[in-house]
Structures are given as C-alpha cells and as structure tokens.
Write an enzyme that holds these catalytic residues in place. Structure first.
Site, PDB file in Angstrom:
ATOM      1  N   SER A 181       0.801  -1.230   0.000  1.00 60.40           N
ATOM      2  CA  SER A 181       0.000   0.000   0.000  1.00 60.40           C
ATOM      3  C   SER A 181       0.832   1.277   0.000  1.00 60.40           C
ATOM      4  O   SER A 181       0.346   2.318  -0.433  1.00 60.40           O
ATOM      5  CB  SER A 181      -0.941  -0.009   1.198  1.00 60.40           C
ATOM      6  OG  SER A 181      -0.221  -0.169   2.398  1.00 60.40           O
ATOM      7  N   HIS A 209      -5.335  -3.463  -2.692  1.00 56.90           N
ATOM      8  CA  HIS A 209      -4.955  -2.538  -3.758  1.00 56.90           C
ATOM      9  C   HIS A 209      -4.796  -3.234  -5.120  1.00 56.90           C
ATOM     10  O   HIS A 209      -4.375  -2.598  -6.085  1.00 56.90           O
ATOM     11  CB  HIS A 209      -3.658  -1.806  -3.388  1.00 56.90           C
ATOM     12  CG  HIS A 209      -3.796  -1.028  -2.121  1.00 56.90           C
ATOM     13  ND1 HIS A 209      -4.260   0.273  -2.092  1.00 56.90           N
ATOM     14  CD2 HIS A 209      -3.576  -1.381  -0.828  1.00 56.90           C
ATOM     15  CE1 HIS A 209      -4.311   0.687  -0.843  1.00 56.90           C
ATOM     16  NE2 HIS A 209      -3.894  -0.296  -0.051  1.00 56.90           N
ATOM     17  N   LYS A 240     -11.770   0.623  -1.939  1.00 56.70           N
ATOM     18  CA  LYS A 240     -10.786   1.281  -2.799  1.00 56.70           C
ATOM     19  C   LYS A 240     -11.314   1.261  -4.241  1.00 56.70           C
ATOM     20  O   LYS A 240     -12.161   2.101  -4.564  1.00 56.70           O
ATOM     21  CB  LYS A 240      -9.423   0.637  -2.588  1.00 56.70           C
ATOM     22  CG  LYS A 240      -9.063   0.698  -1.064  1.00 56.70           C
ATOM     23  CD  LYS A 240      -7.718   0.260  -0.726  1.00 56.70           C
ATOM     24  CE  LYS A 240      -7.514  -0.052   0.751  1.00 56.70           C
ATOM     25  NZ  LYS A 240      -7.970   0.934   1.727  1.00 56.70           N
TER      26      LYS A 240
HETATM   27  C1  LIG Z   1      -3.259  -3.632   2.299  1.00 58.08           C
HETATM   28  C2  LIG Z   1      -4.479  -3.201   3.063  1.00 58.08           C
HETATM   29  N1  LIG Z   1      -5.208  -4.118   3.710  1.00 58.08           N
HETATM   30  C3  LIG Z   1      -6.311  -3.782   4.404  1.00 58.08           C
HETATM   31  C4  LIG Z   1      -6.731  -2.475   4.467  1.00 58.08           C
HETATM   32  C5  LIG Z   1      -7.950  -2.148   5.264  1.00 58.08           C
HETATM   33  O1  LIG Z   1      -9.064  -2.009   4.438  1.00 58.08           O
HETATM   34  P1  LIG Z   1     -10.290  -1.100   4.842  1.00 58.08           P
HETATM   35  O2  LIG Z   1      -9.931   0.312   4.547  1.00 58.08           O
HETATM   36  O3  LIG Z   1     -11.417  -1.613   4.005  1.00 58.08           O
HETATM   37  O4  LIG Z   1     -10.527  -1.312   6.301  1.00 58.08           O
HETATM   38  C6  LIG Z   1      -6.000  -1.487   3.800  1.00 58.08           C
HETATM   39  C7  LIG Z   1      -6.359  -0.067   3.767  1.00 58.08           C
HETATM   40  O5  LIG Z   1      -6.971   0.574   4.441  1.00 58.08           O
HETATM   41  C8  LIG Z   1      -4.848  -1.845   3.084  1.00 58.08           C
HETATM   42  O6  LIG Z   1      -4.101  -0.929   2.463  1.00 58.08           O
END
Ligand SMILES: Cc1ncc(COP(=O)(O)O)c(C=O)c1O
Length: 386
Positions: A181, A209, A240
């Site tokens: 990320s 992502h 996203k």
């Molecule tokens: C790699 C990754 N996993 C999980 C999440 C968590 O997802 P969410 O925003 O839907 O809680 C994120 C970002 O927020 C992320 O970048």
C-alpha cells in the site's frame, strides 16, 4: 484530568518535534480527483479511489434503493438478525466474479484481516508475514497469539529458510499484501504459492490494492499471475477500487463456514449497513463490466511514473497506480507535501511508523478519474517544488 492532558500533550509535542504528528484535513463534498478543502479546489492525488467510483451516481443510486427497501441500519450482527438480501447479493456477486466457491463480507477490510488471521492461526501456529504487510495483518497476527515470523520485503530466500526450519507438523500460514500500500510494488505471488506447496503452508493474499486494478478482468494480482485455484484465501476490500466500503474473503465453502463460526470480527459486530453493501455490489459490477477504466488507469500511472523518473525522482519499485516518491526524511516529506498544497495539489506525506525509519515519502495515487492534464500539472508542480 490534568495528569492525562499533560501526558498526552507531551507525547503529541514529541511527535510534532520529529515531524511525525498527523492532522486531519477537512474535505467538503464528494471524493474525486478534485476536492474542496477550506474553500479551495484541490487536485487530489491522495485517495485510493482507483477507478473513480466513490462519487459515481450509479453507486449512490444503488445505496438509495437499498436504503428505501432495507432501511439505514442492519439492526444486528449477521448471525443474529442482520443477514440481509444486500449482503447475500454482494457475496454471490463476489464469488461469481472471482470464480471461487464462496465469499464472505466483513464490515471493513481491517476487520476482515483481523478476523481471518486470528481465526485461522492460533498459539500452535506460525504466521510468515512480509515485513511491509499492512497494519491490519500485523494486528491480526498479534491477536491470534501465533508466532510471527517476518521475512524481508519480497525475500523469497529468507521465507524458504524460515519454512525449512519449521517442524513438518506445525500449522503454517503465509500472509502477504498483493500490492504493497505504501510502495506500489507487487508481491512475488507465484514464488510464494510454490513455496507454500512445497512446505505445506496455507497462503492468504490481501488484494486491497489489487482488486479492480490488476489482472485481465480486474480480479487482482492472483489473476495477474494466473494463480486462480492455487491461493487458499483471497482477501480484499470494497473501499478502494470498488468505491464504497467493506472487506471480503473469497475461497472455498468450508472457509466461509469456518469464519462464520470463528472470526470474532464477523461474529461480534453489527452487519454492514445494507446501503453500503448495495453500493459496493454496484462497484464490483462496474469493475467487471468496464475494463476500459482499468486500462486507462494503468496507462496514466505509467505516464506519471515516467515523468517522475525523468525528473530524477526515486519511485522505488512501483508497478501500480500507487507511486511513492522516496525522500527519506520526514521533515522534507512534510515540506514537499506542503509546497504542493500551496499550488493546489494534495499529495500525502507518509512517515514512520507507517513506513520504516528513513523512508519517508510522498505517496501519489492516480485514478481513472484523473486526466492527462492533471498528471502533467502534478509533474510540473513537483519540478518547481523539488
Ligand atoms: C493492504 C491493506 N489491507 C487492508 C486495508 C484495510 O481495508 P479497509 O480500509 O477496508 O478497512 C487497507 C487499507 O486501508 C490496506 O491498504
């Protein structure tokens, strides 16, 4: 009260002095390539709205219809009385699109990671985790009480050594982001799947992502590598590329049944509002039906990366619409972000502990809603600011 206030203020001052204090920016109106902040229109290169769907009227319409039919709140957890038709439709759609036996939706991606890992790994297990995995993965491992073995970022040799020295009977789970990320690079999923098979480990991939961005049909990095059917657990988010909110897992039916019974962040929380499930489902349909958005997005990302590299910026190993500019020290990252903001451009500075010490950066993200002119404006502004 005063003791608490003093303690907290000291901590905040310490963060401030190290250029690590975080602040909220007040955004007015909808998310998009341009947002309103304090009365100004700002060109936004900071969101994860990769396909520009967060403010798509079709998602809003789907939410409205679900709101009228099913109400604002789910009323209870999924296992009590909150298993509504919008949730069921979303799960069926995800399973069909990803080509898995089943899917299960959690309220957020964070909760999905915490719930899945803590349900699958226990005191008797070992979780092998890339050093740059997302915080929600790390939190899931900590909560599971399993032993955590962190391998260097993308380090397949180190991972193999760790697997080799683990006793054969031990429960092993390898977990990795598919697209990292803060770096925008892609995990070597083919090598990971191969090692998992050789050493008898389960594999879980976080496609937060990758989903909607990578693969011929937008299914994610697993599709990009042609690994369908070879990855035990595909986790992802609907927050996203899908433009709305929620987390999911796709896998076999037994996995779904097991998580319904064991994942605490699924069991002990109110179900996602039906309007969010309905809007997310519309987002998934658009991912499935409009591949041109993805093609354009990846072209635009390539253009931006090329423009930045021509100026001498270090974009690390970015291969996706997440494009970091490595500046190393937190103060410079904040200053560069501030200089761009003066020019009406929002590029978030990312600092430790989100990234390792001495790797502070600007994290740029392009979306399918940006124009080529937007990207040119960013590159020109960066040339001046740097
Ligand atoms: C790699 C990754 N996993 C999980 C999440 C968590 O997802 P969410 O925003 O839907 O809680 C994120 C970002 O927020 C992320 O970048």
């Amino acid at each position: 009260m005063r003791m608490l206030d003093n303690f907290l203020q000291t901590e905040l001052n310490d963060l401030q002095s190290r250029h690590l204090r975080r602040l909220l920016r007040n955004v007015d109106g909808a998310q998009g390539p341009r947002v309103r902040i304090e009365g100004r229109e700002i060109l936004n290169f900071s969101s994860n709205d990769y396909l520009g769907l967060a403010s798509d009227p079709r998602l809003a319409q789907a939410a409205k219809e679900a709101l009228e039919k099913e109400g604002a709140g789910a009323g209870a957890s999924r296992l009590i009385s909150g298993h509504l038709s919008s949730h069921r439709k979303l799960e069926q759609l995800l399973a069909d699109f990803k080509g898995t036996q089943s899917a299960l939706v959690f309220s957020t991606g964070y909760m999905a990671n915490v719930g899945i890992i803590s349900a699958l790994a226990g005191r008797d297990g070992i979780v092998f985790s890339d050093r740059l995995n997302h915080a929600s993965i790390v939190d899931g491992i900590v909560l599971s009480r399993a032993e955590m073995k962190r391998y260097p970022h993308g380090g397949m040799k180190a991972l193999e050594e760790m697997l080799k020295e683990t006793p054969a009977g031990k429960k092993k789970l390898i977990v990795t982001d598919s697209v990292f990320s803060m770096d925008g690079d892609i995990a070597p999923l083919d090598a990971i799947a191969d090692l998992a098979q050789r050493y008898g480990a389960m594999v879980m991939v976080d496609e937060a992502h990758g989903f909607g961005v990578l693969g011929k049909n937008g299914k994610g990095a697993v599709e990009h590598f042609g690994l369908e059917g070879k990855i035990d657990i595909q986790m992802g988010t609907l927050s996203k590329a899908a433009g709305c909110f929620g987390g999911y897992i796709c896998g076999c039916e037994t996995l779904r049944e097991y998580l319904i019974n064991k994942a605490r962040s699924f069991i002990y929380t109110t179900a996602m509002p039906p309007m969010a499930a309905a809007a997310s489902a519309r987002g998934v349909e658009i991912i499935r039906d409009e591949p041109a958005r993805r093609t354009y997005l990846l072209e635009l990302a390539n253009d931006l990366r090329r423009g930045l590299n021509d100026l001498g910026f270090d974009t690390m190993n970015s291969q996706t619409p997440i494009i970091p500019i490595l500046v190393k020290d937190a103060k410079t990252a904040v200053e560069l972000s501030g200089a761009l903001f003066e020019e009406g451009i929002w590029a978030q500075a990312i600092r430790p502990p989100t990234v390792p010490q001495n790797t502070a950066r600007l994290r740029l993200t392009v979306t399918a809603a940006h124009t080529r002119e937007d990207v040119e404006r960013l590159v020109k502004a960066l040339r001046r600011a740097a």
